[in-house]
Design an enzyme around this catalytic site. Structure first.
Site, PDB file in Angstrom:
ATOM      1  N   ASN A 110      32.344  32.992  39.416  1.00  0.00           N
ATOM      2  CA  ASN A 110      33.664  33.172  37.788  1.00  0.00           C
ATOM      3  C   ASN A 110      34.937  33.342  38.302  1.00  0.00           C
ATOM      4  O   ASN A 110      34.589  34.486  38.901  1.00  0.00           O
ATOM      5  CB  ASN A 110      32.423  34.274  37.496  1.00  0.00           C
ATOM      6  N   LYS A 145      37.218  33.023  37.632  1.00  0.00           N
ATOM      7  CA  LYS A 145      38.207  33.989  36.420  1.00  0.00           C
ATOM      8  C   LYS A 145      39.507  33.931  35.781  1.00  0.00           C
ATOM      9  O   LYS A 145      39.509  32.033  36.268  1.00  0.00           O
ATOM     10  CB  LYS A 145      38.519  35.981  36.632  1.00  0.00           C
ATOM     11  N   HIS A 170      30.906  38.977  29.121  1.00  0.00           N
ATOM     12  CA  HIS A 170      31.327  38.742  30.202  1.00  0.00           C
ATOM     13  C   HIS A 170      32.565  40.990  29.593  1.00  0.00           C
ATOM     14  O   HIS A 170      33.169  40.745  29.183  1.00  0.00           O
ATOM     15  CB  HIS A 170      32.214  38.715  31.042  1.00  0.00           C
ATOM     16  N   GLU A 196      34.721  41.604  31.434  1.00  0.00           N
ATOM     17  CA  GLU A 196      36.129  42.183  30.448  1.00  0.00           C
ATOM     18  C   GLU A 196      36.622  41.628  29.416  1.00  0.00           C
ATOM     19  O   GLU A 196      38.139  41.440  28.719  1.00  0.00           O
ATOM     20  CB  GLU A 196      37.029  40.820  31.498  1.00  0.00           C
ATOM     21  N   GLU A 249      25.684  43.539  35.085  1.00  0.00           N
ATOM     22  CA  GLU A 249      27.764  43.726  35.759  1.00  0.00           C
ATOM     23  C   GLU A 249      27.893  44.742  35.937  1.00  0.00           C
ATOM     24  O   GLU A 249      28.210  45.056  34.903  1.00  0.00           O
ATOM     25  CB  GLU A 249      28.074  42.769  35.439  1.00  0.00           C
ATOM     26  N   GLY A 291      34.516  43.921  40.482  1.00  0.00           N
ATOM     27  CA  GLY A 291      35.740  44.041  41.717  1.00  0.00           C
ATOM     28  C   GLY A 291      36.612  45.184  41.932  1.00  0.00           C
ATOM     29  O   GLY A 291      37.803  45.166  42.373  1.00  0.00           O
ATOM     30  N   SER A 345      31.370  42.924  42.728  1.00  0.00           N
ATOM     31  CA  SER A 345      31.172  42.714  44.402  1.00  0.00           C
ATOM     32  C   SER A 345      30.712  42.714  45.246  1.00  0.00           C
ATOM     33  O   SER A 345      30.082  43.237  45.987  1.00  0.00           O
ATOM     34  CB  SER A 345      31.580  44.375  44.761  1.00  0.00           C
ATOM     35  N   GLY A 388      32.505  36.606  41.107  1.00  0.00           N
ATOM     36  CA  GLY A 388      34.232  36.783  40.851  1.00  0.00           C
ATOM     37  C   GLY A 388      34.735  36.689  42.341  1.00  0.00           C
ATOM     38  O   GLY A 388      35.109  35.965  43.008  1.00  0.00           O
ATOM     39  N   GLY A 389      35.086  37.511  42.855  1.00  0.00           N
ATOM     40  CA  GLY A 389      35.986  37.886  43.940  1.00  0.00           C
ATOM     41  C   GLY A 389      35.829  36.514  45.189  1.00  0.00           C
ATOM     42  O   GLY A 389      36.467  35.714  45.595  1.00  0.00           O
TER      43      GLY A 389
HETATM   44  P1  PGA Z   1      33.330  40.510  41.585  1.00  0.00           P
HETATM   45  O1  PGA Z   1      33.936  39.690  39.871  1.00  0.00           O
HETATM   46  O2  PGA Z   1      32.319  39.687  42.109  1.00  0.00           O
HETATM   47  O3  PGA Z   1      34.709  40.088  42.175  1.00  0.00           O
HETATM   48  O4  PGA Z   1      33.759  41.617  41.286  1.00  0.00           O
HETATM   49  C1  PGA Z   1      32.303  39.698  39.279  1.00  0.00           C
HETATM   50  C2  PGA Z   1      31.942  39.494  37.762  1.00  0.00           C
HETATM   51  O5  PGA Z   1      32.887  39.695  37.242  1.00  0.00           O
HETATM   52  O6  PGA Z   1      31.778  38.288  37.443  1.00  0.00           O
END
Ligand code: PGA
Length: 251
Positions: free
Chosen positions: A9, A11, A92, A94, A164, A170, A210, A231-232
């Site tokens: 992802n 983002k 999600h 967010e 999640e 994050g 993470s 994500g990251g």
């Molecule tokens: P992250 O994000 O791996 O940066 O923690 C995961 C996500 O929000 O899908």
């Protein structure tokens, strides 16, 4: 046997040039038996679908809850399907937190996605306060039943769920393998009691928060973790490829 999914992802990251560069670096990846999905920002979908090899599938990070019409700035499920998008993230944290997506909006989005033959990856997860007060299984179960509880078995069979925990997204602090497994098993049990064993056995439940190369093995070794929503670490092609390799060895 459930086929692993490794999903990146992106983002709201990567300008046009950086996005091309990252996608280019992913093109030679070895997906093994896993299903690899990349979720770039909307504006890059078209060209990545045209560039994408059979190793990488393309997903959208969001879609409108409306099917078409006067909704300035929105992107419909039909538009995504007509481009060749296969998957869409729905729910999600967010989107819930910053864009006010309610249970009703999520229900509508799930319905639209399924109508357009997109595969929804339904995201759920608790905030830290709920983790700390011990009611996290009840909280996540309600998130699931409130938004997708109404689905018929044939629709439910198409879904993927991503757990999640918000406190892990994050932050660099992932859920431990035991914490994640506890929740994944609870989700599978819930799906079993609502839709039966066949659907719950086949349902892919991804972990996100993470997730990185250094913790992927312990998470993927857990029986009910079928892959990751990343994500990251998905913005680093080498690390993303390592995570795919680990999934192929362990899931
Ligand atoms: P992250 O994000 O791996 O940066 O923690 C995961 C996500 O929000 O899908």
């Amino acid at each position: 046997m459930r086929k692993a999914i490794i999903a990146g992802n992106w983002k709201m990251n990567q300008d046009s040039k950086d996005a091309d560069h990252l996608f280019h670096e992913l093109q030679n990846l070895d997906k093994g038996n896993a299903e690899v999905i990349v979720f770039p920002p909307f504006i890059y979908l078209d060209r990545f679908i045209n560039l994408s090899s059979k190793h990488i599938r393309i997903g959208a990070q969001n879609c409108s809850q409306f099917s078409s019409g006067a909704y300035t700035g929105e992107i419909s499920g039909r538009m995504l399907r007509s481009l060749g998008v296969d998957y869409v993230l729905i729910g999600h944290s967010e989107r819930r937190q910053f864009f006010g997506e309610t249970t009703q909006i999520l229900k509508d989005k799930i319905n639209i996605a399924l109508e357009e033959k997109l595969i929804p990856i339904f995201c759920c997860g608790e905030p830290i306060i709920i983790r700390d007060n011990g009611t996290y299984i009840k909280f996540v179960s309600e998130q699931i039943m409130d938004s997708i509880g109404q689905l018929t078995p044939d629709k439910m069979a198409k879904l993927v769920i991503a757990y999640e925990p918000i406190w892990a997204i994050g932050t660099g602090v992932n859920a431990s393998a035991d914490q994640a497994q506890e929740m994944h098993l609870a989700i599978r049990d819930l799906i079993n009691s609502r839709w039966g064993e066949d659907i719950s056995d086949k349902l892919r439940i991804l972990y996100g928060g993470s997730l990185k190369a250094s913790n992927a093995l312990e998470l993927f070794n857990m029986q009910d973790i079928d892959g990751g929503l990343i994500g990251g670490a998905s913005l680093n092609a080498e690390e993303f490829k390592q995570i795919i390799e680990i999934a192929n060895e362990s899931i």
